[in-house]
Design a protein around this motif. Structure first.
Motif, PDB file in Angstrom:
ATOM      1  N   THR A 213      42.386 -17.647  58.091  1.00  0.00           N
ATOM      2  CA  THR A 213      42.989 -16.794  59.120  1.00  0.00           C
ATOM      3  C   THR A 213      44.408 -16.387  58.729  1.00  0.00           C
ATOM      4  O   THR A 213      45.017 -15.556  59.419  1.00  0.00           O
ATOM      5  CB  THR A 213      43.054 -17.513  60.474  1.00  0.00           C
ATOM      6  N   ALA A 254      44.451  -4.803  60.032  1.00  0.00           N
ATOM      7  CA  ALA A 254      43.523  -5.765  60.618  1.00  0.00           C
ATOM      8  C   ALA A 254      44.063  -7.170  60.421  1.00  0.00           C
ATOM      9  O   ALA A 254      45.041  -7.396  59.687  1.00  0.00           O
ATOM     10  CB  ALA A 254      42.147  -5.633  59.970  1.00  0.00           C
ATOM     11  N   SER A 258      39.639 -11.065  60.056  1.00  0.00           N
ATOM     12  CA  SER A 258      38.700  -9.941  60.088  1.00  0.00           C
ATOM     13  C   SER A 258      38.242  -9.582  58.682  1.00  0.00           C
ATOM     14  O   SER A 258      37.060  -9.292  58.451  1.00  0.00           O
ATOM     15  CB  SER A 258      39.349  -8.721  60.745  1.00  0.00           C
ATOM     16  N   ALA A 262      34.569  -9.854  57.110  1.00  0.00           N
ATOM     17  CA  ALA A 262      33.973  -8.605  56.626  1.00  0.00           C
ATOM     18  C   ALA A 262      33.435  -8.783  55.210  1.00  0.00           C
ATOM     19  O   ALA A 262      32.383  -8.239  54.858  1.00  0.00           O
ATOM     20  CB  ALA A 262      35.006  -7.479  56.677  1.00  0.00           C
ATOM     21  N   PRO A 285      39.928 -10.307  66.696  1.00  0.00           N
ATOM     22  CA  PRO A 285      39.798 -10.229  65.233  1.00  0.00           C
ATOM     23  C   PRO A 285      38.386 -10.551  64.737  1.00  0.00           C
ATOM     24  O   PRO A 285      37.946  -9.997  63.727  1.00  0.00           O
ATOM     25  CB  PRO A 285      40.813 -11.257  64.733  1.00  0.00           C
ATOM     26  N   LEU A 286      37.700 -11.445  65.440  1.00  0.00           N
ATOM     27  CA  LEU A 286      36.326 -11.753  65.041  1.00  0.00           C
ATOM     28  C   LEU A 286      35.435 -10.526  65.233  1.00  0.00           C
ATOM     29  O   LEU A 286      34.659 -10.156  64.336  1.00  0.00           O
ATOM     30  CB  LEU A 286      35.783 -12.929  65.854  1.00  0.00           C
ATOM     31  N   ARG A 288      36.382  -7.456  65.390  1.00  0.00           N
ATOM     32  CA  ARG A 288      36.826  -6.379  64.495  1.00  0.00           C
ATOM     33  C   ARG A 288      36.123  -6.464  63.147  1.00  0.00           C
ATOM     34  O   ARG A 288      35.882  -5.444  62.481  1.00  0.00           O
ATOM     35  CB  ARG A 288      38.343  -6.481  64.303  1.00  0.00           C
ATOM     36  N   SER A 289      35.745  -7.652  62.738  1.00  0.00           N
ATOM     37  CA  SER A 289      35.100  -7.822  61.429  1.00  0.00           C
ATOM     38  C   SER A 289      33.769  -7.097  61.340  1.00  0.00           C
ATOM     39  O   SER A 289      33.311  -6.753  60.243  1.00  0.00           O
ATOM     40  CB  SER A 289      34.887  -9.307  61.132  1.00  0.00           C
ATOM     41  N   LEU A 292      34.753  -3.448  60.333  1.00  0.00           N
ATOM     42  CA  LEU A 292      35.661  -3.287  59.204  1.00  0.00           C
ATOM     43  C   LEU A 292      34.846  -3.162  57.919  1.00  0.00           C
ATOM     44  O   LEU A 292      34.119  -4.076  57.541  1.00  0.00           O
ATOM     45  CB  LEU A 292      36.604  -4.480  59.108  1.00  0.00           C
TER      46      LEU A 292
END
Length: 311
Positions: A213, A254, A258, A262, A285-286, A288-289, A292
């Motif tokens: 992270t 990002a 993420s 990704a 953020p999870l 968003r992956s 992405l």
């Protein structure tokens, strides 16, 4: 019967519920995940037996109470596991049957969407293990099943046995897999076996206990209950991976997490990395992956910098 295609592109880990996330926080995390289009929630009967004062089943109970409060307004799937709870260890048929009914009671659902064997049990013949999961499928107590912590050879043996018995094949395999733990999946033959037999990979420890992270650096190691798991990656080889992740995160506006997820989502056979969130802020953020998209050059850069973790 569910298929791997039904599971979505990200799985929310429930190992923190009832441990580092209390019930109110867990509910908020689950709300944010579902609101953001999250599909699959992962837990186990032994979560979180390791925490002081817990005896196992805490995560399932929290998820069950959340589901009861949202029965009409969420569309999620729940996966849980059997085999590691201290009072129901292993994969004897009676253990699998008893544990499944106990999990169903805690979750408050008529069926478990995806039921994993949490670890291989070489002391029980595979014919008995497969038969036990087959009976749960026939009874409608589970909709699909999977394997966690099984070697490539044992995955292939389970599939062969399922075909021989006329039992629906498992649809998913959970391995330990991340940018800093690649060997079991990539050099151990697991990815190849799952691709060959049509099983989806759902990696756990996908963020290496928080190391991927970006919160760990050469000069800072934050204090947390998961610190011990992350410290093993605090080497120059580990920090080199984080350096590349950080640069790519800045390029894509990002979070580092993420980008790490990704990359994992793009690996052969992987359908949904598993990642947990102990705060609501960690959910975005999870999610968003899943949207992405890394370029081929970026994927190569991450592959190259993480090659020390192949062996």
């Amino acid at each position: 019967m569910l298929s791997a295609r039904d599971l979505g592109h990200l799985c929310l880990g429930g190992n923190v519920f009832g441990w580092t996330a209390d019930e109110a926080t867990s509910f908020a995390v689950l709300d944010a995940f579902a609101a953001g289009g999250g599909r699959l929630i992962d837990t186990a009967d032994m979560y979180s037996e390791w925490a002081p004062g817990n005896s196992g089943g805490e995560s399932e109970r929290i998820i069950g109470r959340w589901l009861a409060a949202h029965r009409s307004d969420v569309d999620v799937l729940v996966a849980t596991k059997v085999g590691k709870l201290s009072t129901l260890t292993g994969l004897r048929p009676d253990t699998i049957a008893t544990a499944a009914r106990a999990s169903l009671s805690r979750l408050g659902t008529p069926a478990i969407d995806l039921y994993y064997a949490h670890a291989d049990d070489p002391d029980v013949p595979l014919a008995e293990v497969v038969g036990a999961f087959g009976r749960l499928l026939e009874e409608g107590l589970i909709r699909s099943w999977g394997l966690s912590n099984f070697s490539a050879a044992r995955v292939l043996a389970v599939v062969t046995m399922a075909d021989r018995q006329g039992v629906a094949r498992p649809i998913a395999v959970q391995p330990h897999y991340s940018l800093v733990h690649r060997q079991e999946v990539e050099t151990g033959g697991l990815a190849e076996a799952c691709l060959d037999k049509g099983l989806g990979l759902l990696p756990y420890y996908s963020l290496a206990s928080g190391f991927l992270t970006g919160k760990y650096s050469r000069t800072s190691t934050p204090a947390s209950p998961r610190n011990q798991g992350a410290r093993q990656f605090c080497t120059e080889a580990g920090y080199a991976v984080v350096d590349v992740l950080t640069a790519l995160a800045e390029r894509h506006s990002a979070a580092v997490a993420s980008v790490a997820l990704a990359w994992l989502r793009r690996q052969p056979g992987v359908i949904a990395p598993i990642a947990s969130a102990r705060t609501v802020e960690q959910v975005a953020p999870l999610l968003r992956s899943t949207t992405l998209e890394l370029t081929d050059a970026e994927l190569v850069a991450l592959d190259e910098v993480s090659r020390p973790w192949l062996w």
